[in-house]
Scaffold this motif. Sequence first.
Motif, PDB file in Angstrom:
ATOM      1  N   LEU A  56     -59.631 -11.880 -52.973  1.00 46.44           N
ATOM      2  CA  LEU A  56     -58.984 -11.605 -54.258  1.00 46.44           C
ATOM      3  C   LEU A  56     -57.479 -11.560 -54.019  1.00 46.44           C
ATOM      4  N   ILE A  57     -56.750 -12.408 -54.749  1.00 50.35           N
ATOM      5  CA  ILE A  57     -55.299 -12.504 -54.573  1.00 50.35           C
ATOM      6  C   ILE A  57     -54.615 -12.056 -55.851  1.00 50.35           C
ATOM      7  N   ILE A  58     -53.788 -11.034 -55.727  1.00 47.16           N
ATOM      8  CA  ILE A  58     -52.950 -10.566 -56.832  1.00 47.16           C
ATOM      9  C   ILE A  58     -51.557 -11.120 -56.584  1.00 47.16           C
ATOM     10  N   THR A  59     -51.094 -12.051 -57.429  1.00 48.82           N
ATOM     11  CA  THR A  59     -49.795 -12.673 -57.140  1.00 48.82           C
ATOM     12  C   THR A  59     -48.636 -11.724 -57.391  1.00 48.82           C
ATOM     13  N   HIS A  60     -48.718 -10.915 -58.451  1.00 47.90           N
ATOM     14  CA  HIS A  60     -47.677  -9.914 -58.726  1.00 47.90           C
ATOM     15  C   HIS A  60     -48.225  -8.913 -59.732  1.00 47.90           C
ATOM     16  N   TYR A  61     -47.420  -7.890 -60.064  1.00 51.80           N
ATOM     17  CA  TYR A  61     -47.941  -6.724 -60.757  1.00 51.80           C
ATOM     18  C   TYR A  61     -47.717  -6.715 -62.266  1.00 51.80           C
ATOM     19  N   ASP A  62     -47.406  -7.847 -62.862  1.00 52.48           N
ATOM     20  CA  ASP A  62     -47.315  -7.897 -64.324  1.00 52.48           C
ATOM     21  C   ASP A  62     -48.696  -7.674 -64.941  1.00 52.48           C
ATOM     22  N   LYS A  63     -48.710  -7.077 -66.120  1.00 50.01           N
ATOM     23  CA  LYS A  63     -49.971  -6.687 -66.752  1.00 50.01           C
ATOM     24  C   LYS A  63     -50.874  -7.858 -67.087  1.00 50.01           C
ATOM     25  N   ASP A  64     -50.294  -9.055 -67.275  1.00 51.07           N
ATOM     26  CA  ASP A  64     -51.117 -10.225 -67.594  1.00 51.07           C
ATOM     27  C   ASP A  64     -51.677 -10.905 -66.344  1.00 51.07           C
ATOM     28  N   HIS A  65     -51.481 -10.267 -65.197  1.00 50.58           N
ATOM     29  CA  HIS A  65     -52.039 -10.765 -63.938  1.00 50.58           C
ATOM     30  C   HIS A  65     -52.932  -9.733 -63.251  1.00 50.58           C
ATOM     31  N   ILE A  66     -52.718  -8.448 -63.534  1.00 52.83           N
ATOM     32  CA  ILE A  66     -53.523  -7.405 -62.879  1.00 52.83           C
ATOM     33  C   ILE A  66     -54.377  -6.605 -63.853  1.00 52.83           C
ATOM     34  N   GLY A  67     -54.230  -6.865 -65.160  1.00 51.82           N
ATOM     35  CA  GLY A  67     -54.900  -6.019 -66.144  1.00 51.82           C
ATOM     36  C   GLY A  67     -56.409  -5.970 -66.015  1.00 51.82           C
ATOM     37  N   GLY A  68     -57.035  -7.092 -65.645  1.00 51.37           N
ATOM     38  CA  GLY A  68     -58.487  -7.132 -65.520  1.00 51.37           C
ATOM     39  C   GLY A  68     -59.001  -6.745 -64.141  1.00 51.37           C
ATOM     40  N   ALA A  69     -58.091  -6.447 -63.211  1.00 55.17           N
ATOM     41  CA  ALA A  69     -58.497  -6.127 -61.838  1.00 55.17           C
ATOM     42  C   ALA A  69     -59.415  -4.907 -61.754  1.00 55.17           C
TER      43      ALA A  69
END
Length: 288
Positions: free
Chosen positions: A86-99
């Motif tokens: 699982l790769i999280i590219t950065h911490y903006d809400k539209d990239h980590i919200g569903g994590a």
Amino acid sequence: MTKICAYLITAALLFCCLFAACTPANDADETLKNSLKIEILKIGKADCSIITDGKASVVIDCGGEDNGAEISAAMDALGISSIECLIITHYDKDHIGGAPALLKKYKVLKLFEPDYIPADTTAYAYMSYKNALAEAKVAGKCESTEAVSDSVDLTVSDIKLNIVGTFGKDYAKKQDNNDSLVVSLEHLGNSFLFAGDIEKQRIADMISQGRVHPCDFLKVPHHGVYNSKLEDFFSKVNMKYAVITCSEKNPAEQKTLDLLTAKGCRTFLTSNGTVHILSTKSGIDITQ
């Protein structure tokens, strides 16, 4: 004798027809046996790419808070029961919200995240992600995590990955976007680049450092927002296919689309639907 010859000729013709009918299917089965599926989901102006070869899976970003169920449904449809990477590219809400939803449902063998602290550590999406990650570790559902500053190479099944950070540089402008992890993927000679949300400052650095290479496919950075370094970036990448994660409410900028058209690149917008990519030894096939 004439009847026997006729029977033999008829039998031979039937065998040839059956062989011709069966061979393409066998060839197709052989081609698909080692295939890789990539789905870039239609989830608004948010990012989630699901990657699987049927033996292992990689997920790049997790969309927004409301996208967890959609992402999970897409993964279930692909037969994915765990996440190898699982790769999280950065911490903006539209990239980590569903994590948080994914960390709760699936076992994650390895999680990669960027090596920076966001300006607002009290943001709801960031706190929810960090809390969910801590809970997953305690529950044994996330085996290991790594904050990527430099470069990491790994192989997941038949998928070769390179994950690149900022090499310690701290971007004062557009910190979250420019601190994005950039992911390169190679499968059966087909090459893919997932560029997070990098903007012109980071793009300029990557070009000057010689870290931008040609590839077949590009996930265009930052939802298709135009910047003055994109033309150079697209020229260096020289991709045949591109996907922009966007929505009708937040569409890709026309200048960006024009640059892609000028490059002769086939471009897909997730505002038009989920993008389905198939990588085989014969090349890349994309449908929407």
